[in-house]
Design a protein around this motif. Structure first.
Motif, short mmCIF file in Angstrom:
data_model
loop_
_atom_site.label_atom_id
_atom_site.label_comp_id
_atom_site.label_asym_id
_atom_site.label_seq_id
_atom_site.Cartn_x
_atom_site.Cartn_y
_atom_site.Cartn_z
N ALA A 23 -4.49 7.74 1.07
CA ALA A 23 -5.88 8.19 1.02
C ALA A 23 -6.04 9.40 0.09
O ALA A 23 -7.14 9.63 -0.45
N ARG A 24 -4.98 10.14 -0.13
CA ARG A 24 -5.01 11.32 -0.99
C ARG A 24 -4.82 10.95 -2.47
O ARG A 24 -5.12 11.75 -3.35
N PHE A 25 -4.33 9.76 -2.76
CA PHE A 25 -4.05 9.37 -4.14
C PHE A 25 -5.27 9.52 -5.06
O PHE A 25 -5.12 10.04 -6.17
N PRO A 26 -6.46 9.05 -4.68
CA PRO A 26 -7.60 9.19 -5.61
C PRO A 26 -7.86 10.63 -6.04
O PRO A 26 -8.20 10.88 -7.19
N GLN A 27 -7.69 11.58 -5.13
CA GLN A 27 -7.89 13.00 -5.48
C GLN A 27 -6.87 13.45 -6.51
O GLN A 27 -7.11 14.40 -7.24
N ALA A 28 -5.71 12.77 -6.57
CA ALA A 28 -4.67 13.11 -7.53
C ALA A 28 -4.78 12.31 -8.82
O ALA A 28 -3.89 12.35 -9.67
N GLY A 29 -5.89 11.55 -8.96
CA GLY A 29 -6.09 10.75 -10.15
C GLY A 29 -5.35 9.43 -10.16
O GLY A 29 -5.12 8.85 -11.21
N LEU A 30 -5.00 8.95 -8.97
CA LEU A 30 -4.26 7.69 -8.83
C LEU A 30 -5.13 6.70 -8.06
O LEU A 30 -5.29 6.82 -6.85
N ALA A 31 -5.70 5.74 -8.76
CA ALA A 31 -6.57 4.73 -8.14
C ALA A 31 -5.71 3.58 -7.63
O ALA A 31 -5.07 2.88 -8.42
N VAL A 32 -5.69 3.37 -6.33
CA VAL A 32 -4.88 2.32 -5.73
C VAL A 32 -5.54 0.97 -5.99
O VAL A 32 -6.67 0.72 -5.60
N VAL A 33 -4.80 0.08 -6.65
CA VAL A 33 -5.27 -1.25 -7.01
C VAL A 33 -4.79 -2.27 -5.98
O VAL A 33 -5.51 -3.20 -5.64
N ALA A 34 -3.57 -2.10 -5.50
CA ALA A 34 -2.98 -2.99 -4.50
C ALA A 34 -1.91 -2.20 -3.76
O ALA A 34 -1.39 -1.22 -4.27
N ARG A 35 -1.63 -2.67 -2.53
CA ARG A 35 -0.59 -2.01 -1.76
C ARG A 35 0.08 -3.03 -0.85
O ARG A 35 -0.52 -4.00 -0.44
N SER A 36 1.34 -2.75 -0.57
CA SER A 36 2.12 -3.63 0.30
C SER A 36 1.89 -3.27 1.75
O SER A 36 1.26 -2.26 2.07
N SER A 37 2.44 -4.10 2.63
CA SER A 37 2.52 -3.70 4.03
C SER A 37 3.61 -2.64 4.14
O SER A 37 4.34 -2.38 3.19
N TRP A 38 3.71 -2.00 5.28
CA TRP A 38 4.79 -1.05 5.51
C TRP A 38 6.03 -1.82 5.92
O TRP A 38 5.95 -2.80 6.65
N TRP A 39 7.15 -1.37 5.43
CA TRP A 39 8.44 -1.98 5.74
C TRP A 39 9.28 -0.98 6.51
O TRP A 39 9.11 0.23 6.37
N ARG A 40 10.18 -1.49 7.33
CA ARG A 40 11.11 -0.63 8.07
C ARG A 40 12.52 -0.90 7.57
O ARG A 40 12.85 -2.00 7.15
N SER A 41 13.34 0.14 7.64
CA SER A 41 14.76 -0.01 7.31
C SER A 41 15.52 1.14 7.95
O SER A 41 14.97 2.20 8.23
N ALA A 42 16.80 0.89 8.16
CA ALA A 42 17.67 1.94 8.68
C ALA A 42 17.78 3.06 7.66
O ALA A 42 17.63 2.84 6.45
N ALA A 43 18.05 4.25 8.15
CA ALA A 43 18.27 5.38 7.24
C ALA A 43 19.48 5.06 6.36
O ALA A 43 20.40 4.34 6.77
N TRP A 44 19.46 5.58 5.15
CA TRP A 44 20.54 5.35 4.22
C TRP A 44 20.91 6.66 3.55
O TRP A 44 20.03 7.44 3.23
N PRO A 45 22.13 7.00 3.38
CA PRO A 45 23.32 6.20 3.61
C PRO A 45 23.85 6.28 5.05
O PRO A 45 24.73 5.53 5.43
N ASP A 46 23.29 7.17 5.86
CA ASP A 46 23.74 7.33 7.26
C ASP A 46 22.74 6.64 8.19
O ASP A 46 21.68 7.19 8.48
N PRO A 47 23.07 5.44 8.68
CA PRO A 47 22.11 4.70 9.50
C PRO A 47 21.84 5.32 10.87
O PRO A 47 20.96 4.84 11.58
#
Length: 170
Positions: A23-47
């Motif tokens: 939501a802050r991107f437009p204020q920084a001059g970054l217009a969001v055109v598309a976005r993915s869903s959120w993904w999960r993953s284990a911490a790396w390199p220490d899970p």
């Protein structure tokens, strides 16, 4: 742009923090055109660390890659990002993955991102919204790179978004 978090900070969840960052991107001059869903993953390199949430936003930006990177760093700072060590837990991590077809290797800026192609938590979300995107240096699509990625091989989309039992961790 790649977005990531494994510390929710003042937010109820990492997903909420990432939504606020988008939501802050437009204020920084970054217009969001598309976005993915959120993904999960284990911490790396220490899970054993807090689990990560990651996603990708395709943006339109006026400015060269260095200006776009500066805008991303300003957004990180506004979310109290601290850099306590390599791969340390963080509230917000924003990376410039690519900037058009540019290939740059300058002090403080490498485009495309030098390790994104081998990270499933980056290429998976990118392939979700732009599977035919072609890596400017490697000539392979996001879909191909996601399938071959070695780091974060456990990464998967969250459906529906999960809720954290702890507001401090994801």
């Amino acid at each position: 742009m790649a977005l990531g978090s494994n510390l929710a900070g003042d937010y109820a969840s990492c997903e909420a923090l990432l939504e606020a960052a988008l939501a802050r991107f437009p204020q920084a001059g970054l217009a969001v055109v598309a976005r993915s869903s959120w993904w999960r993953s284990a911490a790396w390199p220490d899970p054993s660390g807090p689990e990560y949430r990651n996603g990708i936003a395709l943006v339109e930006a006026n400015g060269d890659p260095r200006e776009v990177l500066s805008a991303l760093l300003a957004v990180e700072t506004s979310f109290h990002r601290t850099r306590e060590g390599k791969n340390a837990p963080r509230t917000l991590d924003l990376d410039l993955i690519a900037h058009g077809r540019h290939v740059l290797d300058e002090p403080g800026l490498v485009v495309p991102h030098p390790r994104a192609h081998d990270r499933r938590f980056v290429m998976g979300p990118l392939a979700e919204i732009a599977p035919d995107w072609v890596h400017p240096a490697l000539g392979r699509t996001a879909g191909e790179l996601a399938a071959a990625a070695k780091v974060g091989a456990d990464a998967s989309p969250i459906t529906p978004p999960s809720r954290s039992s702890s507001p401090a961790l994801c």
